[in-house]
Design a protein around this motif. Structure first.
Motif, PDB file in Angstrom:
ATOM      1  N   TRP A  12       0.862  -1.183   0.000  1.00 42.19           N
ATOM      2  CA  TRP A  12       0.000   0.000   0.000  1.00 42.19           C
ATOM      3  C   TRP A  12       0.902   1.239   0.000  1.00 42.19           C
ATOM      4  O   TRP A  12       1.985   1.222   0.594  1.00 42.19           O
ATOM      5  CB  TRP A  12      -0.859   0.018   1.258  1.00 42.19           C
ATOM      6  N   PRO A  51      -5.100  -3.375   6.073  1.00 41.33           N
ATOM      7  CA  PRO A  51      -5.235  -2.134   5.300  1.00 41.33           C
ATOM      8  C   PRO A  51      -6.459  -1.318   5.694  1.00 41.33           C
ATOM      9  O   PRO A  51      -6.493  -0.096   5.452  1.00 41.33           O
ATOM     10  CB  PRO A  51      -5.333  -2.631   3.854  1.00 41.33           C
ATOM     11  N   ASN A  66      -4.199   7.526   0.100  1.00 39.72           N
ATOM     12  CA  ASN A  66      -3.717   6.149   0.178  1.00 39.72           C
ATOM     13  C   ASN A  66      -4.132   5.390  -1.071  1.00 39.72           C
ATOM     14  O   ASN A  66      -5.121   5.749  -1.728  1.00 39.72           O
ATOM     15  CB  ASN A  66      -4.263   5.469   1.433  1.00 39.72           C
ATOM     16  N   PRO A  68      -3.944   1.109  -2.740  1.00 40.35           N
ATOM     17  CA  PRO A  68      -3.385  -0.243  -2.796  1.00 40.35           C
ATOM     18  C   PRO A  68      -2.452  -0.359  -3.990  1.00 40.35           C
ATOM     19  O   PRO A  68      -2.703   0.221  -5.048  1.00 40.35           O
ATOM     20  CB  PRO A  68      -4.623  -1.131  -2.975  1.00 40.35           C
TER      21      PRO A  68
END
Length: 356
Positions: A12, A51, A66, A68
């Protein structure tokens, strides 16, 4: 996976603003980061089995953005022949069938004066768009906040890509920053950029304020936010003990009240579409005035509140203050629906409430 199998750590990228760099290790621990590598100025590539904590823990407010990591390519693009074509073909192969609503590519060092990577990001996006079928969202504002976008970041560390909705990413741009020019001679203060960015951020959660919406602004001097709202054809009742900048004199849609916010009382029957508070001083005092005056908000009315944090030396103290302030607001019928650290925030967070 068997009952005893351990979850696989997921890569991430999180963006933690430079102003929080001193507590970044603690923030990353709260995200469950098992490893962490710094990218550019603000970005961290981590691996975590939790996450969900990046978006939903107390520490989430420290992460401006943020994503992934569905594809990472550690390399130095500047020293690689044919980088753009190789990268574009790879993105088509990896993401073409997932049908992103849009593709936006930014840089790991957006504030850098070196224009090489900004040009590279632009050229790479241009080539990628030639390869993909026509996408629904050609500009960031055209995105559906809940549909998946392909976001990419490029820098001297390589190319980092993933798909996620703008709302889950906490930003419409790759990296989460909207650049706002503050060099105009009409700029009254940097606070104007703050409310401009806040209104852009709101597109992640609700429709834009309609033309002619009536704002009550607490502690408006010198008028940076006031000016920005007026430029967007909003009406503003601005309250402050000090006068506004002379450049705002006579501006259509502006009513200025020279008074202490603590003694200001709207006329009976007055209602506001939105309330804005960026006052300095103890946040406990500021939220008291917000809750007092929020009873003049229309149902569903917007409240934008800057939570000033005296100092940020660890994660827990500002989180504790945040919970306290949100609790006071909730008791007054204000529902928190979003929170973030804007590009133009310093030791402060911008909170968004709705009058219920």
């Amino acid at each position: 996976m068997s009952d005893n199998a351990q979850p696989t750590p997921q890569p991430w990228v999180v963006r933690i603003p430079e102003i929080f760099a001193g507590i970044a290790p603690e923030i990353l621990r709260r995200f469950g980061a098992e490893t962490g590598t710094r990218l550019g100025m603000d970005f961290y590539l981590i691996k975590t089995t939790t996450p969900q904590l990046i978006q939903h823990s107390d520490a989430a407010k420290f992460a401006r953005w943020n994503l992934p990591m569905d594809h990472t390519w550690p390399c130095n693009p500047q020293k690689m022949d044919g980088f753009i074509e190789k990268a574009a073909q790879t993105l088509l192969k990896k993401f073409g069938e997932r049908k992103p609503q849009g593709i936006f590519i930014g840089t790991l060092n957006p504030a850098s004066p070196d224009k090489y990577y900004k040009g590279l990001a632009s050229n790479l996006r241009g080539r990628v768009l030639q390869l993909f079928p026509k996408l629904p969202a050609n500009t960031v504002e055209e995105q559906d906040a809940t549909a998946e976008t392909l976001f990419c970041l490029v820098g001297k560390e390589g190319l980092f890509c993933g798909m996620q909705s703008p709302r889950a990413s906490n930003g419409l741009y790759p990296g989460g920053s909207k650049f706002i020019d503050q060099d105009s001679p009409d700029t009254i203060s940097r606070a104007g950029a703050k409310i401009a960015e806040a209104l852009h951020y709101l597109l992640l959660h609700r429709s834009p304020m309609p033309e002619g919406a009536h704002w009550l602004e607490l502690g408006a001097c010198p008028g940076g936010m006031t000016s920005e709202l007026l430029a967007r054809k909003q009406r503003v009742t601005a309250i402050d003990r000090a006068p506004l900048d002379k450049r705002l004199d006579g501006r259509p849609g502006l009513k200025f009240v020279l008074a202490d916010v603590a003694v200001f009382q709207p006329k009976a029957g007055t209602t506001y579409d939105a309330l804005l508070c960026d006052m300095n001083g103890p946040p406990e005092e500021s939220i008291e005035q917000v809750t007092r005056l929020s009873r003049f908000s229309k149902k569903g009315g917007l409240i934008v509140f800057t939570l000033k944090v005296p100092r940020i030396e660890n994660v827990e103290e500002p989180c504790s203050l945040f919970r306290f302030i949100v609790g006071i607001a909730a008791a007054a019928g204000l529902r928190l629906f979003a929170q973030t650290h804007l590009t133009y925030n310093r030791h402060e967070f911008t909170l968004f409430f709705e009058a219920v």
